[in-house]
Design a protein around this motif. Structure first.
Motif, PDB file in Angstrom:
ATOM      1  N   GLY A 103      14.016  31.833  61.119  1.00 39.95           N
ATOM      2  CA  GLY A 103      15.121  31.330  61.919  1.00 39.95           C
ATOM      3  C   GLY A 103      14.710  30.702  63.228  1.00 39.95           C
ATOM      4  O   GLY A 103      15.464  30.736  64.214  1.00 39.95           O
ATOM      5  N   GLU A 104      13.525  30.079  63.274  1.00 44.38           N
ATOM      6  CA  GLU A 104      12.993  29.556  64.529  1.00 44.38           C
ATOM      7  C   GLU A 104      13.530  28.179  64.897  1.00 44.38           C
ATOM      8  O   GLU A 104      13.242  27.686  65.996  1.00 44.38           O
ATOM      9  CB  GLU A 104      11.464  29.504  64.456  1.00 44.38           C
ATOM     10  N   PHE A 105      14.309  27.545  64.026  1.00 48.83           N
ATOM     11  CA  PHE A 105      14.788  26.186  64.315  1.00 48.83           C
ATOM     12  C   PHE A 105      16.266  26.241  64.703  1.00 48.83           C
ATOM     13  O   PHE A 105      17.132  26.492  63.861  1.00 48.83           O
ATOM     14  CB  PHE A 105      14.586  25.275  63.100  1.00 48.83           C
ATOM     15  N   GLN A 106      16.523  26.008  65.980  1.00 46.04           N
ATOM     16  CA  GLN A 106      17.884  26.080  66.498  1.00 46.04           C
ATOM     17  C   GLN A 106      18.310  24.793  67.200  1.00 46.04           C
ATOM     18  O   GLN A 106      19.393  24.721  67.746  1.00 46.04           O
ATOM     19  CB  GLN A 106      17.999  27.265  67.479  1.00 46.04           C
ATOM     20  N   GLN A 107      17.441  23.786  67.227  1.00 41.22           N
ATOM     21  CA  GLN A 107      17.752  22.521  67.870  1.00 41.22           C
ATOM     22  C   GLN A 107      17.120  21.384  67.083  1.00 41.22           C
ATOM     23  O   GLN A 107      16.310  21.609  66.181  1.00 41.22           O
ATOM     24  CB  GLN A 107      17.244  22.511  69.316  1.00 41.22           C
ATOM     25  N   ASP A 108      17.503  20.159  67.431  1.00 41.27           N
ATOM     26  CA  ASP A 108      16.912  18.997  66.771  1.00 41.27           C
ATOM     27  C   ASP A 108      15.397  19.049  66.911  1.00 41.27           C
ATOM     28  O   ASP A 108      14.870  19.465  67.954  1.00 41.27           O
ATOM     29  CB  ASP A 108      17.434  17.704  67.400  1.00 41.27           C
ATOM     30  N   VAL A 109      14.694  18.585  65.870  1.00 39.12           N
ATOM     31  CA  VAL A 109      13.244  18.767  65.860  1.00 39.12           C
ATOM     32  C   VAL A 109      12.567  17.710  65.006  1.00 39.12           C
ATOM     33  O   VAL A 109      13.122  17.270  63.990  1.00 39.12           O
ATOM     34  CB  VAL A 109      12.880  20.182  65.352  1.00 39.12           C
ATOM     35  N   VAL A 110      11.382  17.297  65.433  1.00 36.16           N
ATOM     36  CA  VAL A 110      10.474  16.521  64.591  1.00 36.16           C
ATOM     37  C   VAL A 110       9.362  17.462  64.166  1.00 36.16           C
ATOM     38  O   VAL A 110       8.559  17.909  64.995  1.00 36.16           O
ATOM     39  CB  VAL A 110       9.894  15.303  65.327  1.00 36.16           C
ATOM     40  N   VAL A 111       9.351  17.807  62.920  1.00 38.77           N
ATOM     41  CA  VAL A 111       8.315  18.698  62.384  1.00 38.77           C
ATOM     42  C   VAL A 111       7.070  17.873  62.092  1.00 38.77           C
ATOM     43  O   VAL A 111       7.141  16.861  61.374  1.00 38.77           O
ATOM     44  CB  VAL A 111       8.807  19.406  61.111  1.00 38.77           C
ATOM     45  N   VAL A 112       5.945  18.270  62.639  1.00 37.65           N
ATOM     46  CA  VAL A 112       4.671  17.585  62.424  1.00 37.65           C
ATOM     47  C   VAL A 112       3.790  18.490  61.561  1.00 37.65           C
ATOM     48  O   VAL A 112       3.507  19.632  61.940  1.00 37.65           O
ATOM     49  CB  VAL A 112       3.960  17.281  63.763  1.00 37.65           C
ATOM     50  N   VAL A 113       3.419  17.996  60.395  1.00 31.82           N
ATOM     51  CA  VAL A 113       2.507  18.745  59.515  1.00 31.82           C
ATOM     52  C   VAL A 113       1.263  17.886  59.341  1.00 31.82           C
ATOM     53  O   VAL A 113       1.298  16.827  58.719  1.00 31.82           O
ATOM     54  CB  VAL A 113       3.151  19.056  58.148  1.00 31.82           C
ATOM     55  N   ARG A 114       0.168  18.337  59.933  1.00 34.69           N
ATOM     56  CA  ARG A 114      -1.054  17.533  59.970  1.00 34.69           C
ATOM     57  C   ARG A 114      -2.163  18.225  59.191  1.00 34.69           C
ATOM     58  O   ARG A 114      -2.005  19.326  58.686  1.00 34.69           O
ATOM     59  CB  ARG A 114      -1.474  17.315  61.426  1.00 34.69           C
TER      60      ARG A 114
END
Length: 610
Positions: free
Chosen positions: A469-480
């Motif tokens: 449950g760590e995502f509570q706001q707009d986000v760009v997820v970066v998977v590198r």
């Protein structure tokens, strides 16, 4: 945009491809001429060589092969009975041999190539071999044809890396006339909307594994290709629009009389090409820069798989042709989106086919001046042959014109009334490097995002954060650390249900990665194939949590709002602790060490010269 403007854009892209490829293409065509002159099939084989070739053949075939007076066709097959798309190929060799004999020729199974399924390996260690399997298939195709006893070939393959690998391998024998023979899609199962709903519910913990498995089994339920418009079905569109299929062959279902008639016709086409007065009918001569421009146009017009920004580049290079992501980008600006097939819409490829399918799209693109009509095709005709639909008349293959009216405007549109005026793919550039976005499946309000980054080095870490449950706001997820040099550039489709669940909660989310997504993904704003990748010193390896990242498909930009001087002081991301190289991954270290950049096709076979 007018007919004249679109035609000029097409001509301009083809002209610059031709110019940049001139030396490489001339060298490639010279090699074809030399092979045709110095090593004609069977002509230089000893009696012992010939005896080995014919030893297992029926008596009639033995005589024909030994005398060398009749065309001998090589069948390269990706058959296995674990992949639904390739299981129908089990019966093809006998059908092809019978058709060849009826036309005074012979056919032999030259060899098999591996065919792995990305649907099985999604999220699994085997996915790290997926992209590299394309180059293995190319090499296996070359080995299959290496006996130099064939006058033409038939390539039996459908899915993700398999068709591109077969094309690359066939182009190493570019003097041979070659037809690609598909198996066709499975019948429609559970709706795509229902499948997506259950996947997202499972990701959110609202239903259990039993419900998820039941849904998936209804979706993938019989022999034939999966029915969504992913890489496998994009392959079939590309083979058709490049003139390597029998016209109309792509989406006819397996196990039907029409399917068998199309396969017999493939044999006839190869034999006709072998016997043609002009020798310049090999696959390497048929495919020129116009063929690849047509393929890119078809990809944009149908919202096809992002994987083809890797595969088409590599396929073209095998023919001595250099295409770039700029070519994709410039064509996207003039090619309208004419089809909505899942994930770009609710329809599957069976519904698309019934609504007019590839033939309708080709007809409309020709009408709009967006395809090269006068390309050479294996049919012996120009691209107009691919605007008609096949049917059986008194048991024989025949063709008819499509209706003029649009039969299903929610699935397919005319050139005068497209779903959107520009193509289904966008190329981004910025201080994070270059990337690809599939725009055709995105809502208009989801074509850009500026939000803080959350950085992960593994998709499993992202999924753990989602479940916590760590995502509570707009986000760009970066998977590198997911590029070709790092770990073979696996697809990251396992994250998509979680992204969908976050959007359903009202969050705006996007993905930036140097990895890939499934060809069936696209509803989440995703900047893919970021190059240079993190393992190659790319700026994606310098992003930190909280950095503001901008993805803007309208402006074609991919940036992080960090002062360049600050960015230069950051230490590059460290690679994950080495995972055990089990399940075959240890054998592919040479590929990881030699692979080229994503925008150069992510190829291991000629990375140093692209």
């Amino acid at each position: 945009m007018s007919f004249v403007q679109t035609s000029k854009a097409l001509q301009d892209v083809a002209a610059r491809i031709r110019e940049r490829s001139a030396d490489l293409r001339a060298e490639y065509l010279h090699h074809i001429e030399e092979v045709r002159r110095t090593a004609p099939p069977r002509r230089k084989l000893s009696c012992g060589n010939i005896a080995h070739v014919a030893a297992a053949c029926p008596a009639g075939d033995k005589i024909a092969i030994a005398q060398g007076m009749a065309p001998n066709l090589g069948i390269v097959t990706a058959y296995n009975d674990m992949l639904s798309a390739h299981q129908p190929f089990k019966t093809y060799p006998d059908l092809i041999k019978d058709a060849a004999r009826a036309l005074g020729a012979t056919a032999q199974v030259a060899g098999g190539v591996p065919a792995m399924c990305d649907g099985v390996t999604q999220g699994q260690p085997g996915m790290e071999l997926s992209l590299f399997s394309r180059d293995v298939i190319a090499m296996a195709t070359a080995i299959s044809l290496s006996h130099n006893v064939f006058d033409g070939s038939l390539m039996l393959g459908v899915c993700d890396k398999i068709v591109p690998g077969l094309v690359i391998g066939a182009l190493s024998f570019g003097h041979l006339p070659t037809v690609f023979v598909p198996a066709g899609p499975m019948p429609t199962g559970a709706s795509n909307d229902e499948k997506t709903r259950v996947r997202q519910a499972y990701a959110a913990g609202e239903v259990g594994r039993e419900a998820l498995l039941a849904s998936e089994m209804k979706s993938y339920h019989s022999p034939g290709t999966c029915t969504f418009y992913g890489t496998a079905n994009s392959n079939q569109m590309i083979m058709e629009i490049m003139g390597l299929h029998v016209p109309g062959a792509a989406f006819v279902q397996p196990g039907t009389p029409l399917r068998d008639a199309l396969t017999r016709a493939a044999v006839r086409y190869v034999i006709n090409a072998v016997n043609a007065p002009s020798e310049a009918r090999g696959i390497g001569e048929i495919l020129d820069e116009r063929s690849f421009v047509n393929a890119i146009v078809g990809l944009h017009a149908t919202g096809g798989s992002t994987n083809h920004l890797l595969h088409l580049v590599a396929m073209a290079r095998a023919a001595g042709i250099v295409i770039t992501w700029e070519d994709f980008s410039d064509l996207s600006a003039v090619v309208p989106l004419l089809a909505r097939i899942y994930p770009n819409g609710p329809a599957d490829v069976n519904q698309f086919h019934v609504a007019g399918g590839i033939a309708f799209v080709v007809r409309e693109l020709l009408r709009g001046g967006l395809l090269f009509r006068d390309v050479t095709t294996i049919s012996g005709d120009d691209l107009t042959a691919y605007t008609r639909e096949p049917f059986l008349m008194d048991g024989e293959l025949a063709y008819r014109d499509l209706p003029n009216e649009v039969l299903a405007p929610s699935i397919i549109r005319s050139i005068d009334d497209p779903f959107q005026p520009t193509g289904g793919l966008a190329v981004l550039d910025g201080n994070l490097g270059r990337a690809v976005v599939k725009t055709s499946a995105l809502r208009q309000d989801n074509l850009s995002l500026r939000a803080p980054a959350r950085v992960f080095d593994d998709q499993d870490d992202f999924l753990a954060a989602f479940k916590a449950g760590e995502f509570q706001q707009d986000v760009v997820v970066v998977v590198r650390g997911q590029g070709p040099k790092a770990n073979g550039m696996p697809e990251l489709h396992g994250m998509m249900p979680a992204f969908g669940a976050l959007e359903s909660r009202g969050l705006r989310v996007a993905l930036v990665t140097d990895g890939r997504l499934s060809g069936a993904s696209g509803k989440i704003l995703s900047a893919l194939h970021v190059t240079p990748e993190a393992a190659d010193g790319g700026a994606i390896g310098l992003i930190q949590d909280g950095d503001l990242v901008t993805i803007d498909t309208a402006q074609g930009s991919l940036d992080v709002a960090v002062d360049p001087a600050v960015l230069a002081t950051r230490a590059p991301a460290r690679a994950n602790a080495a995972a055990p190289l089990t399940l075959g991954r240890d054998l592919f270290s040479i590929f990881r060490a030699s692979v080229g950049r994503a925008d150069q096709g992510a190829a291991s076979l000629w990375a140093e010269t692209t």
